[in-house]
Design an enzyme around this catalytic site. Structure first.
Site, short mmCIF file in Angstrom:
data_model
loop_
_atom_site.label_atom_id
_atom_site.label_comp_id
_atom_site.label_asym_id
_atom_site.label_seq_id
_atom_site.Cartn_x
_atom_site.Cartn_y
_atom_site.Cartn_z
CG HIS A 3 -2.13 0.86 0.99
ND1 HIS A 3 -2.09 2.14 0.94
CD2 HIS A 3 -3.41 0.55 1.31
CE1 HIS A 3 -3.21 2.48 0.83
NE2 HIS A 3 -4.03 1.42 1.07
CD GLU A 14 -3.16 1.23 -2.56
OE1 GLU A 14 -3.51 0.37 -1.95
OE2 GLU A 14 -3.56 2.35 -2.38
#
Length: 283
Positions: free
Chosen positions: A153, A258
């Site tokens: 992330h 991500e």
């Protein structure tokens, strides 16, 4: 120079002046400096005491992405994005410590007792002058099939989100638009600008490379292997001001690119290994 352990984690430094800091908590990369600049965004309101997941840097998402599925039971009981980012990892090995680059490996602890699967989860971080490489290794050590999702992330630091352009997502690539309640859309192949909240999961991106032009003469190349999908996220003020641990106007200072395997669950047979790699390069 080299590798330095602290009470919170590990700091690595190259002779070129680049550096990275990784916490034991979540094996979370909280800093990456290259060319004299911090390249990852960290919210000043983020908890760094292990009380909750860290906001910013590079969180490790595993074994689910987003809210838990309704079944099977051991997945349904998990918290958002799984448990890896809330575990205390350990430094397992210094793989390489040379003037041109450093590579270290972290190992995750066993899963919670309620999660009845046997696996080995390792995370390799490699730093060079203009590049940070982060590799997720997962081995199914069980006698039955193991299914999971995983994602990095990554919060890339940028001067102003309104000025960036995101490119090289192939025309026709399907994405799930979470802003539109999960509607499936096909990419038009045009550069992406952020003028409203964006939360898209692109499925099986053919190029496996995404470019971020920061609008100030620099930017990033995000290359991924093993990971097939990629999420692009920035909440803008509209959503960002409702995030409790987001600093004021923090959304103006980052874009999340991500890489992951999240459009479905990845399945590993007994003894099978998965490798997902992200390579971040400063342009």
């Amino acid at each position: 120079m080299g590798v330095t352990e602290t009470d919170k984690g590990v700091i690595i430094n190259t002779e070129s002046g680049s550096s990275a800091e990784i916490y034991y908590y979540g094996a979370h990369v909280v800093s990456w400096k290259s060319g004299g600049k911090e390249r990852l965004f960290m919210s000043s309101k983020s908890a760094l005491d292990g009380s909750k997941a860290i906001r910013g840097g590079i969180p490790v998402v595993f074994p689910i992405f987003g809210p838990p599925p309704t079944s099977p039971p051991e997945y349904a009981s998990l918290s958002q994005h799984g448990f890896a980012r809330n575990q205390i990892w350990k430094l397992d090995k210094i793989i390489m410590d040379r003037p041109e680059g450093i590579s270290i490996r972290f190992l995750a602890p066993s899963p919670p007792e309620s999660f009845q699967h046997k696996y080995k989860l390792a995370y390799v971080i490699t730093l060079s002058e203009h590049q940070l490489c982060t590799d997720i290794h997962i081995i199914n050590e069980d006698e039955k099939e193991f299914k999971f999702q995983t994602l990095l992330h990554t919060y890339l630091a940028i001067p102003d989100y309104k000025k960036i352009k995101i490119s090289n997502i192939n025309k026709g690539t399907t994405y799930k638009d979470k802003i539109l309640d999960g509607k499936l859309v096909q990419s038009d192949g045009e550069d992406i600008i952020i003028d409203k909240p964006i939360d898209r999961v692109y499925h099986k991106v053919p190029s496996q490379e995404i470019f971020v032009d920061d609008g100030a003469g620099s930017g990033y190349k995000v290359r991924f292997r093993g990971f097939e999908d990629v999420t692009v996220w920035n909440p803008t003020e509209e959503v960002g001001k409702g995030i409790a641990d987001m600093e004021d106007k923090g959304w103006e200072k980052y874009v999340c690119i991500e890489p992951g395997y999240v459009r479905e669950f990845k399945s590993l047979a007994p003894g099978e290994e998965f490798l997902g790699q992200q390579v971040l390069t400063v342009l």
